[in-house]
Design a protein around this motif. Sequence first.
Motif, PDB file in Angstrom:
ATOM      1  N   ALA A   1       0.702  -1.228   0.070  1.00 48.46           N
ATOM      2  CA  ALA A   1      -0.033   0.180  -0.067  1.00 48.46           C
ATOM      3  C   ALA A   1       0.945   1.230  -0.003  1.00 48.46           C
ATOM      4  O   ALA A   1       2.050   1.203   0.205  1.00 48.46           O
TER       5      ALA A   1
ATOM      6  N   ILE B   1      -3.767   3.729   0.416  1.00 50.27           N
ATOM      7  CA  ILE B   1      -4.381   3.186  -1.059  1.00 50.27           C
ATOM      8  C   ILE B   1      -3.563   1.961  -1.137  1.00 50.27           C
ATOM      9  O   ILE B   1      -2.396   1.937  -1.385  1.00 50.27           O
TER      10      ILE B   1
ATOM     11  N   ASN C   1      -1.973  -0.701  -3.245  1.00 49.86           N
ATOM     12  CA  ASN C   1      -0.815  -0.761  -4.522  1.00 49.86           C
ATOM     13  C   ASN C   1      -1.184  -2.112  -5.506  1.00 49.86           C
ATOM     14  O   ASN C   1      -0.362  -2.504  -6.045  1.00 49.86           O
TER      15      ASN C   1
ATOM     16  N   ALA D   1      -7.075  -1.435  -5.702  1.00 47.67           N
ATOM     17  CA  ALA D   1      -7.299   0.217  -5.572  1.00 47.67           C
ATOM     18  C   ALA D   1      -8.643   0.667  -5.902  1.00 47.67           C
ATOM     19  O   ALA D   1      -9.205   0.326  -7.083  1.00 47.67           O
TER      20      ALA D   1
ATOM     21  N   GLU E   1     -10.130   6.990  -5.853  1.00 46.41           N
ATOM     22  CA  GLU E   1      -9.053   7.328  -5.103  1.00 46.41           C
ATOM     23  C   GLU E   1      -7.774   7.705  -6.018  1.00 46.41           C
ATOM     24  O   GLU E   1      -7.278   8.564  -5.869  1.00 46.41           O
ATOM     25  N   ALA E   2      -7.662   6.712  -6.643  1.00 47.19           N
ATOM     26  CA  ALA E   2      -6.450   6.816  -7.732  1.00 47.19           C
ATOM     27  C   ALA E   2      -6.692   8.224  -8.608  1.00 47.19           C
ATOM     28  O   ALA E   2      -5.844   8.926  -8.656  1.00 47.19           O
TER      29      ALA E   2
END
Length: 101
Positions: free
Chosen positions: A58, A75, A77, A81, A85-86
Motif C-alpha cells: 500500500a 491506498i 498498490n 485500488a 481514490e486513484a
Amino acid sequence: MTLADLQANAKEHGFEHHFMCEDDGARSDGTGHLYQPHELRLVHSNSTDNGTDPGDDATLYMIEANDGTKGVMIIPNSFHADPQEARLIDVLRKNRQENAS
C-alpha cells in the motif's frame, strides 16, 4: 517499513486524521468536512513492499488541507485500488508538480 510504521511516522509529524475519498473529494474524519482537490495538498508519500503478497502492499499519502487539517489516505498498490481514490491522488500529484515549477 510496515504500514503501521508509516502511520506512526505520519502521526509524529502531525498527520493525525484520515481522509476518505468521497464525491470527487476527500472527507476528514477529524472535521467531517468534504474537501475538494484544490483545497488539498499532497505533502509526502511512502509505500510498503513486503515482497510476499502484492495484496499487502500500500501507499500512505500525507495530505494537508488549506485549513491546516493534516491526515493520511492509504491506498492499496494492487488491483484492489479504488479508481476514485486513484483519480484524486493523480490530481493532487499534478497540482504538486505544477506548484513546484
